[in-house]
Design an enzyme around this catalytic site. Structure first.
Site, short mmCIF file in Angstrom:
data_model
loop_
_atom_site.label_atom_id
_atom_site.label_comp_id
_atom_site.label_asym_id
_atom_site.label_seq_id
_atom_site.Cartn_x
_atom_site.Cartn_y
_atom_site.Cartn_z
N SER A 218 -16.18 -20.40 19.04
CA SER A 218 -16.29 -20.72 17.62
C SER A 218 -16.07 -19.42 16.86
O SER A 218 -15.13 -18.66 17.16
CB SER A 218 -17.66 -21.35 17.32
OG SER A 218 -17.81 -21.63 15.97
N TYR B 287 -10.58 -23.17 8.06
CA TYR B 287 -10.92 -22.58 9.36
C TYR B 287 -12.37 -22.91 9.73
O TYR B 287 -12.67 -23.37 10.83
CB TYR B 287 -10.70 -21.06 9.31
CG TYR B 287 -11.05 -20.32 10.57
CD1 TYR B 287 -10.15 -20.26 11.63
CD2 TYR B 287 -12.28 -19.68 10.73
CE1 TYR B 287 -10.45 -19.58 12.80
CE2 TYR B 287 -12.59 -18.99 11.89
CZ TYR B 287 -11.68 -18.94 12.92
OH TYR B 287 -11.99 -18.26 14.08
N LYS C 28 -14.26 -25.12 12.94
CA LYS C 28 -15.25 -24.51 13.84
C LYS C 28 -16.62 -25.20 13.68
O LYS C 28 -17.35 -25.37 14.66
CB LYS C 28 -15.35 -23.01 13.58
CG LYS C 28 -14.06 -22.22 13.88
CD LYS C 28 -13.69 -22.22 15.36
CE LYS C 28 -12.58 -21.23 15.66
NZ LYS C 28 -12.17 -21.22 17.09
#
Ligand code: NDP
Length: 291
Positions: A148, A162, A166
């Protein structure tokens, strides 16, 4: 135990544990591959361009086995996992590492960009995890490592897309860890800060088309992240060593935060989140039915 039949007889001899690592051609993937081999294990090193692993494979014959894998290709994921199980009869550690950055304000990020990044950071790792679990449950051991980011715990302007991917991986993994613990399978979510890999380089990092109105908030990230390339404080080899230490620990943590920037950022975020929850606690507690 599960009803999954044992894999076919091994066609290759494994040294130590068998790892399957995605994005092994660069950065963290390469560093974890090297650390695992140094620890005496065997790594099936998956990369979009497996020829990039030729030198590493030549340096470690029978220990580093490059395979071609784009993690956004579900058919290929099934084929690779089946092949590794045919070779060795088991997979001990899956590392979902392949990934890349995307900079853009939420309004700047296109639907295509969001979906492509979700394929890479969420649907690919989810498919790989599903593919290895039956055998891990059967063997009663195994580990899934999810790369992650500190951006998987908190977000800031320019990295919303982004972070979303994650965060999704982290949510899935938190449940997964509790589901597979009874089978002796560990789940380790790794949350690095800025590490000196290919991540911030021009070839890997993507940027959404800029809207001038976001210059003040997103502009500094647009120039700052590429500008950090080669100067990030984090050492991928030390990160790899920390990951192996956490995996080998009797009590492997669910989350491993790596780098001073990530430790500071996540501790600060947790403090702020707790303070905000407490500030609004009485309002929240007042919303249940009286009965
Ligand atoms: P690198 O760019 O050095 O490595 C990324 C790897 O992912 C490359 O091997 C790349 O292969 C591979 N990859 C990209 N897309 C695909 C795909 N579709 N299928 C298979 N492989 C693919 O960066 P890092 O080592 O830093 O990145 C690894 C992970 O670490 C990522 O998940 C990233 O989000 C995470 N991370 C990195 C941080 C950092 O500061 N470095 C911070 C926090 C998290 P190819 O060469 O073919 O492009």
């Amino acid at each position: 135990m599960s009803s999954v039949p044992p894999a076919q007889p091994a066609e290759r001899t494994a040294h130590g544990r068998v790892w399957l690592i995605t994005g092994a051609s660069s950065g963290f993937g390469q560093a974890i591959t090297e650390a695992a081999v140094t620890a005496g294990d065997t790594v099936v090193a998956a990369a979009r361009r497996p020829e990039a692993l030729d030198a590493l494979a030549a340096a470690h014959p029978d220990r580093v086995i490059p395979v071609a894998l784009d993690v956004t290709d579900p058919a290929r994921i099934s084929a690779v996992v089946a092949e590794v199980l045919l070779w060795y009869g088991r997979i001990d550690v899956l590392v979902n590492n392949a990934g890349r950055g995307l900079i853009g304000a939420v309004e700047e990020s296109t639907d295509r960009e969001l979906r492509d990044l979700m394929e890479l950071h969420f649907f690919g790792p989810a498919a790989l995890t599903r593919a290895v679990l039956p055998q891990m449950r059967h063997q009663g051991s195994g580990a899934v490592v999810q790369m992650s980011s500190m951006g998987g715990r908190f977000s800031f302007p320019g990295v919303g897309a982004y972070s979303a991917t994650k965060f999704a991986l982290e949510g899935l993994s938190e449940a997964l860890a509790q589901e597979v613990a009874p089978f002796g399978i560990k789940v380790l979510v790794v949350e690095p800060g800025a590490f000196r890999t290919g991540f911030a380089g021009g070839g890997a990092l993507q940027q959404s088309a800029a809207i001038p109105a976001y210059e003040e908030t997103v502009g500094p990230v647009r120039s700052g992240l590429p500008g950090s390339d080669g100067k990030q404080p984090g050492d991928p080899a030390k990160a790899a060593a920390a990951i192996l230490t956490a995996l080998d620990a009797e009590h492997t943590p669910l989350r491993l935060v790596l780098g001073n920037d990530a430790v500071d950022g996540i501790l600060g975020h947790l403090d702020a989140a707790r303070a905000q929850a407490l500030a609004w606690e009485s309002i929240g507690r007042g919303t249940d039915f009286e009965d």
